[in-house]
Motif scaffolding. Structure first.
Motif, PDB file in Angstrom:
ATOM      1  N   GLY A 277      72.575  78.845  -8.556  1.00 39.88           N
ATOM      2  CA  GLY A 277      73.306  79.690  -7.619  1.00 39.88           C
ATOM      3  C   GLY A 277      74.789  79.365  -7.567  1.00 39.88           C
ATOM      4  O   GLY A 277      75.634  80.256  -7.556  1.00 39.88           O
ATOM      5  N   ILE A 278      75.107  78.088  -7.542  1.00 39.13           N
ATOM      6  CA  ILE A 278      76.510  77.672  -7.492  1.00 39.13           C
ATOM      7  C   ILE A 278      77.204  77.997  -8.806  1.00 39.13           C
ATOM      8  O   ILE A 278      78.315  78.526  -8.823  1.00 39.13           O
ATOM      9  N   ALA A 279      76.562  77.708  -9.922  1.00 42.75           N
ATOM     10  CA  ALA A 279      77.163  78.011 -11.224  1.00 42.75           C
ATOM     11  C   ALA A 279      77.408  79.507 -11.372  1.00 42.75           C
ATOM     12  O   ALA A 279      78.467  79.935 -11.843  1.00 42.75           O
ATOM     13  N   TYR A 280      76.448  80.314 -10.938  1.00 44.39           N
ATOM     14  CA  TYR A 280      76.603  81.758 -11.083  1.00 44.39           C
ATOM     15  C   TYR A 280      77.665  82.304 -10.143  1.00 44.39           C
ATOM     16  O   TYR A 280      78.395  83.228 -10.491  1.00 44.39           O
ATOM     17  N   ALA A 281      77.779  81.731  -8.962  1.00 46.22           N
ATOM     18  CA  ALA A 281      78.839  82.155  -8.039  1.00 46.22           C
ATOM     19  C   ALA A 281      80.209  81.866  -8.631  1.00 46.22           C
ATOM     20  O   ALA A 281      81.116  82.708  -8.570  1.00 46.22           O
ATOM     21  N   ILE A 282      80.369  80.697  -9.215  1.00 46.79           N
ATOM     22  CA  ILE A 282      81.637  80.347  -9.857  1.00 46.79           C
ATOM     23  C   ILE A 282      81.875  81.264 -11.050  1.00 46.79           C
ATOM     24  O   ILE A 282      82.967  81.818 -11.226  1.00 46.79           O
TER      25      ILE A 282
ATOM     26  N   LEU B 174      73.951  74.851 -16.977  1.00 46.67           N
ATOM     27  CA  LEU B 174      72.853  74.964 -16.024  1.00 46.67           C
ATOM     28  C   LEU B 174      71.850  73.822 -16.136  1.00 46.67           C
ATOM     29  O   LEU B 174      70.958  73.702 -15.294  1.00 46.67           O
ATOM     30  N   ARG B 175      71.995  72.976 -17.138  1.00 46.08           N
ATOM     31  CA  ARG B 175      71.137  71.790 -17.222  1.00 46.08           C
ATOM     32  C   ARG B 175      71.378  70.877 -16.025  1.00 46.08           C
ATOM     33  O   ARG B 175      70.466  70.179 -15.584  1.00 46.08           O
ATOM     34  N   THR B 176      72.614  70.865 -15.514  1.00 44.88           N
ATOM     35  CA  THR B 176      72.941  69.960 -14.403  1.00 44.88           C
ATOM     36  C   THR B 176      73.458  70.668 -13.159  1.00 44.88           C
ATOM     37  O   THR B 176      73.307  70.134 -12.063  1.00 44.88           O
ATOM     38  N   LEU B 177      74.069  71.817 -13.299  1.00 41.82           N
ATOM     39  CA  LEU B 177      74.589  72.536 -12.132  1.00 41.82           C
ATOM     40  C   LEU B 177      73.502  73.405 -11.515  1.00 41.82           C
ATOM     41  O   LEU B 177      72.700  74.001 -12.235  1.00 41.82           O
ATOM     42  N   PRO B 178      73.481  73.502 -10.196  1.00 36.81           N
ATOM     43  CA  PRO B 178      72.540  74.417  -9.557  1.00 36.81           C
ATOM     44  C   PRO B 178      72.852  75.862  -9.976  1.00 36.81           C
ATOM     45  O   PRO B 178      74.022  76.257 -10.056  1.00 36.81           O
TER      46      PRO B 178
END
Length: 109
Positions: A56-61, A50-54
């Motif tokens: 919402g997108i990280a959690y969806a994946i 999560l330092r670099t990924l958004p």
């Protein structure tokens, strides 16, 4: 690198979740320790991703891939039966994760 961290986090979470069934309500030490360690690793690696990924997108994946993998583990190792509705739902989850990744505009933070 962030996607690799996310993948390993997902795999750790799937292992931890799968061990919960074997823990017998935290009454068996081995599976209980595997669950606790797996969740610890999973959340630590997710925090790094999560330092670099958004978020919402990280959690969806995380949630989509995790649901599909946990269901696959339950089918393979625990003999859980998967009906047409479950399989259709899994296909929709995979499609949703693909749409998010292929068609989301890149964002930061």
């Amino acid at each position: 690198m962030a996607y690799l961290l996310l993948l390993v986090a997902i795999l750790a979470e799937v292992a931890a979740t799968s061990a919960l069934k074997q823990s017998d309500g935290f009454n068996r030490a081995g599976p209980t320790l595997l669950s606790l360690a797996g969740y610890g690793v999973a959340f630590y690696l997710l925090s790094l991703a999560l330092r670099t990924l958004p978020t919402g997108i990280a959690y969806a994946i995380w949630s989509g891939v995790g649901i599909v993998l946990v269901t696959a583990v339950a089918w393979i190792w625990h003999g859980q039966r998967l009906g047409a509705g479950v399989l259709a739902g899994m296909a929709l989850i995979v499609a949703g994760v693909l749409v998010i990744n292929l068609f989301s505009a890149p964002t930061h933070g």
